[in-house]
Design a protein around this motif. Structure first.
Motif, PDB file in Angstrom:
ATOM      1  N   GLN A  15       0.826  -1.202   0.000  1.00 55.00           N
ATOM      2  CA  GLN A  15       0.000   0.000   0.000  1.00 55.00           C
ATOM      3  C   GLN A  15       0.859   1.251   0.000  1.00 55.00           C
ATOM      4  O   GLN A  15       0.557   2.230  -0.668  1.00 55.00           O
ATOM      5  N   LYS A  70     -14.736  -9.608  13.571  1.00 54.40           N
ATOM      6  CA  LYS A  70     -13.470  -9.132  13.013  1.00 54.40           C
ATOM      7  C   LYS A  70     -13.322  -9.781  11.648  1.00 54.40           C
ATOM      8  O   LYS A  70     -13.299 -11.005  11.548  1.00 54.40           O
ATOM      9  N   ASP A  95     -10.015  -0.469   2.323  1.00 56.18           N
ATOM     10  CA  ASP A  95      -9.665   0.913   2.016  1.00 56.18           C
ATOM     11  C   ASP A  95      -8.927   0.959   0.686  1.00 56.18           C
ATOM     12  O   ASP A  95      -9.191   0.163  -0.199  1.00 56.18           O
ATOM     13  N   LEU A 127      -3.425 -10.460   2.613  1.00 51.47           N
ATOM     14  CA  LEU A 127      -4.386  -9.656   3.358  1.00 51.47           C
ATOM     15  C   LEU A 127      -4.605  -8.335   2.651  1.00 51.47           C
ATOM     16  O   LEU A 127      -3.666  -7.588   2.372  1.00 51.47           O
ATOM     17  N   GLN A 181     -11.455 -10.371   7.900  1.00 45.85           N
ATOM     18  CA  GLN A 181     -10.268 -10.317   7.055  1.00 45.85           C
ATOM     19  C   GLN A 181     -10.647 -10.732   5.641  1.00 45.85           C
ATOM     20  O   GLN A 181     -11.452 -11.662   5.452  1.00 45.85           O
ATOM     21  N   SER A 240      -7.267  -4.801   2.495  1.00 48.49           N
ATOM     22  CA  SER A 240      -8.218  -4.047   3.298  1.00 48.49           C
ATOM     23  C   SER A 240      -9.300  -3.463   2.418  1.00 48.49           C
ATOM     24  O   SER A 240      -9.182  -3.416   1.194  1.00 48.49           O
ATOM     25  N   PHE A 291     -17.010  -3.648   0.669  1.00 48.20           N
ATOM     26  CA  PHE A 291     -15.811  -4.132   0.003  1.00 48.20           C
ATOM     27  C   PHE A 291     -16.065  -4.293  -1.496  1.00 48.20           C
ATOM     28  O   PHE A 291     -15.246  -3.892  -2.336  1.00 48.20           O
TER      29      PHE A 291
END
Length: 446
Positions: A38, A96, A116, A112, A98, A114, A192
């Protein structure tokens, strides 16, 4: 030394020999390693504009031994392998989530990502179809044992993005607690997917695969997107709390352009009602051959399905054999009464070959003329020599059923197509009470 290990890597060996001469080298290398994918997107030139840093990165790559090169290169590129979380029933009810990305180039390493800006991760290909896997209730808070096999099977057959949704935290503990998290999870996944759509991903290219409780999560996600996502596959959709729920609260055909459900435990924890455009009730949708009866812990690209909205629901009943090779042949058998009856009509029908005999029961509802049944047989229909029918009357002590019935028998091998159509015996059959009557079944092999 803080980085020393029992099996030294190239970087540790560099520290042992060179840290005294170059005291700032190791920290710089570690800083280069921790630079995530990122961050590379936010600062694409940052790593390479500084000549000193560029040299350090080159040194780090060159000095990696072959046995550790892949893992450290993954770190340099931001591709850390992330596994599912582990929870327990005492503190596993808080949600939570993932999102783990698997690709053909990395089918066993979950990356992984996100919800965002990190969706624009280096491994995600917006031009490919995306399959999103959602597991169900995890009583003990463990990773689903089947997840790796499913991911690798998909990537073995298709060039796609596979995203596994890890919500082990939130699906653990008491089942009602997991159900309470379904809507919250669906909102997270919906957001998402909205990010994916903003990247140019086509909604019709998104295929949600939901297992048990995850099937209804997928239904809500599709509902939040107006039923415009391409496909939802429900594997044994959960029954408790959902059998009597409204379509808005569970999976239903309006949640995607194509919704299919495979029912394999409808007599216990699976749902008993149709929830898709097509519902497959394998072996009647109940206990499967070879599976334990106690509590235990078509997915190719488009699968030939035309992604256009389907008008109605269809139930498909499949059967398998209890022993190897498990596969059997299926035929649709119909019996058409000459006249309607004011009570239920039961007819036993058997297909016989030189070495096999397979039997099914046709039930014709009250005041109807036609009864249909799926008959699974061990040899192709063209190898069936004869068909035997027996009329079973419903006699009660206060009234007796008719001693005989008249009707016509029709048979068709499945699946039906232009060369495999329904054929009927050319004469009417008279079936007498509890009496076997056999007829030749002339069917040519293709």
């Amino acid at each position: 030394m803080p980085l020393r290990a029992s099996k030294p890597s190239g970087l540790l060996y560099l520290e042992d020999r060179q840290n005294t001469a170059y005291p700032g080298l190791i920290p710089s290398l570690l800083e280069a390693q921790s630079f995530t994918c990122q961050e590379m997107q936010k600062h694409p030139k940052k790593m390479f504009e500084d000549p000193k840093r560029k040299l350090l990165i080159i040194l780090a790559v060159l000095m990696l031994p072959s046995s550790a090169q892949t893992g450290n290169m993954d770190k340099l590129l931001g591709h850390h392998c992330t596994d599912f979380q582990t929870a327990n029933f005492l503190r596993g009810s808080k949600l939570k989530v993932q999102f783990l990305l698997f690709t053909s180039s990395s089918p066993t390493c979950g990356e992984l990502i996100s919800a965002d800006d990190g969706i624009k991760n280096c491994s995600f290909n917006s031009s490919l179809e995306t399959k999103i896997i959602i597991h169900g209730f995890r009583a003990l808070g463990t990773k689903p044992s089947w997840i790796e096999g499913l991911v690798q099977a998909i990537l073995h057959t298709s060039q796609v993005n596979v995203i596994a949704v890890d919500w082990v935290y939130g699906s653990t503990g008491a089942y009602p607690s997991a159900v309470e998290n379904v809507t919250r999870l669906a909102l997270v996944i919906s957001q998402f997917i909205s990010k994916l759509l903003a990247l140019g991903v086509s909604g019709t290219s998104i295929h949600i695969i939901g297992v048990s409780l995850g099937a209804h999560v997928g239904g809500l996600v599709g509902h939040f997107h107006g039923g415009h996502l391409g496909r939802i596959t429900a594997l044994d959709p959960a029954g408790p709390k959902y059998t009597r729920a409204s379509p808005e609260e569970r999976l239903d055909p309006g949640d995607a352009l194509f919704v299919e459900a495979i029912h394999t435990d409808a007599d216990n924890f699976g749902i008993r009602i149709p929830v898709g455009h097509i519902d497959y009730f394998v072996n009647g949708g109940k206990d499967q051959p070879g599976c334990p009866r106690f509590i235990s812990a078509g997915l190719l690209e488009q699968a030939g399905v035309n992604m256009s909205r389907l008008p109605q629901e269809v139930k498909v009943f499949l059967m398998t054999s209890p022993s190897a090779p498990f596969c059997v042949h299926h035929s649709l058998v119909e019996f058409h009464l000459q006249k309607k009856r004011n009570r239920v009509t039961s007819i036993e029908i058997s297909f016989s070959s030189n070495s096999t005999k397979d039997t099914a029961k046709i039930t014709i509802p009250k005041d109807q003329e036609t009864g249909k049944q799926l008959l699974a047989h061990q040899v192709p229909l063209c190898q069936i020599n004869s068909v035997t029918l027996k009329y079973i009357p419903k006699n009660r002590f206060w009234s007796k059923d008719e001693p005989s019935i008249v009707g016509k028998l029709c048979v068709a091998p499945l699946p039906l197509n232009s060369s495999r159509t329904m054929s009927c015996l050319p004469w009417s059959l008279t079936l007498h009470s509890k009496t076997d009557i056999s007829y030749d079944l002339p069917t040519a092999c293709a």
